[in-house]
Design an enzyme around this catalytic site. Structure first.
Site, PDB file in Angstrom:
ATOM      1  N   ASP A  58       1.017  -3.866   0.829  1.00 25.71           N
ATOM      2  CA  ASP A  58       0.801  -2.421   0.701  1.00 25.71           C
ATOM      3  C   ASP A  58      -0.266  -2.152  -0.348  1.00 25.71           C
ATOM      4  O   ASP A  58      -0.670  -1.003  -0.561  1.00 25.71           O
ATOM      5  CB  ASP A  58       2.118  -1.673   0.417  1.00 25.71           C
ATOM      6  CG  ASP A  58       2.781  -2.104  -0.883  1.00 25.71           C
ATOM      7  OD1 ASP A  58       2.296  -3.045  -1.529  1.00 25.71           O
ATOM      8  OD2 ASP A  58       3.808  -1.479  -1.243  1.00 25.71           O
ATOM      9  N   SER A  59      -0.785  -3.219  -0.983  1.00 26.96           N
ATOM     10  CA  SER A  59      -1.973  -3.086  -1.833  1.00 26.96           C
ATOM     11  C   SER A  59      -3.147  -2.579  -1.000  1.00 26.96           C
ATOM     12  O   SER A  59      -4.150  -2.104  -1.550  1.00 26.96           O
ATOM     13  CB  SER A  59      -2.324  -4.433  -2.468  1.00 26.96           C
ATOM     14  OG  SER A  59      -2.388  -5.445  -1.489  1.00 26.96           O
ATOM     15  N   ASP A  97       4.199  -6.113   4.492  1.00 25.13           N
ATOM     16  CA  ASP A  97       4.912  -5.365   3.461  1.00 25.13           C
ATOM     17  C   ASP A  97       5.586  -4.144   4.078  1.00 25.13           C
ATOM     18  O   ASP A  97       4.973  -3.437   4.882  1.00 25.13           O
ATOM     19  CB  ASP A  97       3.901  -4.869   2.413  1.00 25.13           C
ATOM     20  CG  ASP A  97       4.152  -5.463   1.047  1.00 25.13           C
ATOM     21  OD1 ASP A  97       5.266  -5.964   0.796  1.00 25.13           O
ATOM     22  OD2 ASP A  97       3.215  -5.434   0.223  1.00 25.13           O
ATOM     23  N   LYS A 127       8.192  -8.204   3.810  1.00 22.65           N
ATOM     24  CA  LYS A 127       8.444  -8.287   2.368  1.00 22.65           C
ATOM     25  C   LYS A 127       8.915  -6.930   1.873  1.00 22.65           C
ATOM     26  O   LYS A 127       8.396  -5.895   2.311  1.00 22.65           O
ATOM     27  CB  LYS A 127       7.181  -8.712   1.623  1.00 22.65           C
ATOM     28  CG  LYS A 127       7.354  -8.787   0.109  1.00 22.65           C
ATOM     29  CD  LYS A 127       6.190  -9.471  -0.591  1.00 22.65           C
ATOM     30  CE  LYS A 127       5.011  -8.593  -0.866  1.00 22.65           C
ATOM     31  NZ  LYS A 127       5.299  -7.377  -1.680  1.00 22.65           N
ATOM     32  N   GLU A 129      10.356  -4.803  -1.886  1.00 29.34           N
ATOM     33  CA  GLU A 129      10.284  -4.882  -3.346  1.00 29.34           C
ATOM     34  C   GLU A 129      11.630  -4.604  -4.009  1.00 29.34           C
ATOM     35  O   GLU A 129      12.475  -3.929  -3.452  1.00 29.34           O
ATOM     36  CB  GLU A 129       9.248  -3.876  -3.879  1.00 29.34           C
ATOM     37  CG  GLU A 129       7.821  -4.247  -3.510  1.00 29.34           C
ATOM     38  CD  GLU A 129       6.775  -3.422  -4.252  1.00 29.34           C
ATOM     39  OE1 GLU A 129       7.137  -2.631  -5.158  1.00 29.34           O
ATOM     40  OE2 GLU A 129       5.587  -3.584  -3.924  1.00 29.34           O
ATOM     41  N   GLU A 196       5.848 -11.199  -9.720  1.00 26.28           N
ATOM     42  CA  GLU A 196       4.573 -10.606 -10.144  1.00 26.28           C
ATOM     43  C   GLU A 196       4.628 -10.223 -11.624  1.00 26.28           C
ATOM     44  O   GLU A 196       5.566  -9.537 -12.070  1.00 26.28           O
ATOM     45  CB  GLU A 196       4.258  -9.368  -9.298  1.00 26.28           C
ATOM     46  CG  GLU A 196       2.961  -8.684  -9.722  1.00 26.28           C
ATOM     47  CD  GLU A 196       2.423  -7.667  -8.727  1.00 26.28           C
ATOM     48  OE1 GLU A 196       2.984  -7.542  -7.623  1.00 26.28           O
ATOM     49  OE2 GLU A 196       1.423  -7.004  -9.064  1.00 26.28           O
TER      50      GLU A 196
HETATM   51  O1  KIV Z   1       0.850  -5.653  -1.769  1.00 22.91           O
HETATM   52  C1  KIV Z   1       0.485  -6.747  -2.230  1.00 22.91           C
HETATM   53  O2  KIV Z   1      -0.687  -7.123  -2.188  1.00 22.91           O
HETATM   54  C2  KIV Z   1       1.497  -7.584  -2.870  1.00 22.91           C
HETATM   55  C3  KIV Z   1       1.034  -8.819  -3.542  1.00 22.91           C
HETATM   56  C4  KIV Z   1       0.464  -8.475  -4.865  1.00 22.91           C
HETATM   57  C5  KIV Z   1       2.108  -9.827  -3.654  1.00 22.91           C
HETATM   58  O3  KIV Z   1       2.638  -7.246  -2.845  1.00 22.91           O
END
Ligand code: KIV
Length: 296
Positions: A58-59, A97, A127, A129, A196
């Site tokens: 989600d970055s 994500d 993934k 969080e 992280e």
């Molecule tokens: O969203 C992302 O890029 C991440 C990584 C930093 C692990 O969660």
């Protein structure tokens, strides 16, 4: 991009990465490599470079969509990117994500969103969080047959609650909680956990207590693998980088050089030249000239 210009995917090794293969990497102490990617050409490159896991993080909210944080990005936005990455991958395991607000409310919501990423996006795993309610959500998604990666330490979706984008687990209390959360996520069925922005000494103490795969970003060298954001590692981002980022290339400078050179060439009427121009047979051109003259 022309078909001829496309790099071949997965030149390094064609066999797809499986959860079993990742577990074997951990057992044999072979570091696992993960990168984020958000589009088809990047996925082709990641695969060709032999990366093990590709994360549609989600970055993307920050680095490709221009949002201030990861909070606003939607499932539909990330799905478009996930599908593009899927088309570029032959070998690497694809993790998507779950964005903020798409899985926290209930197990049902979490399973539904995870299923969309697998069914529509083509992801192999998802993934999520934090610990807390995410432990139950992870358990529910795993029970629905979808592999899950946990994410602890600095969890950007909860950055405000964590007091900003800062390292986590810097007191014995916090670090103990981190260890308990990691074990809980593992017990919920997560096959991997991303740590992280956690002090290296803390990760070093936690990792030996876990049998699942551990992947670090700003968590020191003790984890089983590392992950970096595509734009950070390639030097595409224009702005300040986190302490844990190493840039392995200066792609932004090269992109800027290329686009500036193109703009200069257009303005100087130096591009396009004959080699980039289609021809028409002389007789057809003569005929056309006559016809247009009649048109006035
Ligand atoms: O969203 C992302 O890029 C991440 C990584 C930093 C692990 O969660």
């Amino acid at each position: 991009m022309s078909a001829a210009g496309r790099p071949k995917a997965a030149a390094a090794e064609e066999r797809p990465v499986t959860l079993t293969a990742l577990a074997q990497s951990k057992a044999s102490d072979r570091p696992v490599v993960m990168v984020t990617a958000y589009d088809y050409p990047s996925a082709l490159i990641a695969d060709q470079a032999g990366v093990d896991l590709v994360l549609v993080g989600d970055s993307a909210a920050n680095v490709v969509l221009g949002y201030e944080s990861t909070v606003p990005v939607s499932v539909d936005e990330l799905l478009v990117l996930t599908k593009a990455v899927r088309r570029g991958l032959r070998r690497a395991l694809l993790v998507a994500d779950l964005p903020f607000g798409s899985y926290e409310a209930s197990d049902l919501e979490a399973v539904h969103t995870a299923q969309r990423f697998v069914k529509e996006g083509g992801a192999d795993a998802v993934k999520l969080e934090r610990a807390g309610t995410s432990i139950d959500r992870a358990r529910a998604i795993v029970a629905a047959g979808i592999p899950v990666v946990g994410h602890l330490g600095l969890t950007p979706q909860a950055a405000t609650a964590l007091g900003g984008y800062r390292a986590q687990g810097r007191t014995a209390d916090q670090a103990e909680q981190l260890a308990k959360d990691a074990v809980a996520l593992q017990d919920a069925g997560c096959f991997a956990i991303v740590f992280e922005a956690v002090p290296a000494a803390v990760t070093e103490l936690i990792v030996p207590r876990l049998s699942c795969l551990t992947i670090g970003i700003g968590a020191g060298p003790a984890t089983d693998g590392q992950v970096l954001v595509w734009h950070d590692l390639l030097g595409i981002t224009d702005g300040s980088l986190a302490k844990f980022v190493r840039t392995f290339a200066d792609v932004r400078t090269e992109m800027l050089r290329g686009v500036t050179a193109y703009a200069d060439a257009v303005r100087a009427r130096e591009f396009p030249s004959t080699e980039h121009t289609y021809a028409i047979p002389a007789d057809e051109l003569a005929d056309l000239t006559v016809r247009l003259a009649h048109l006035g």
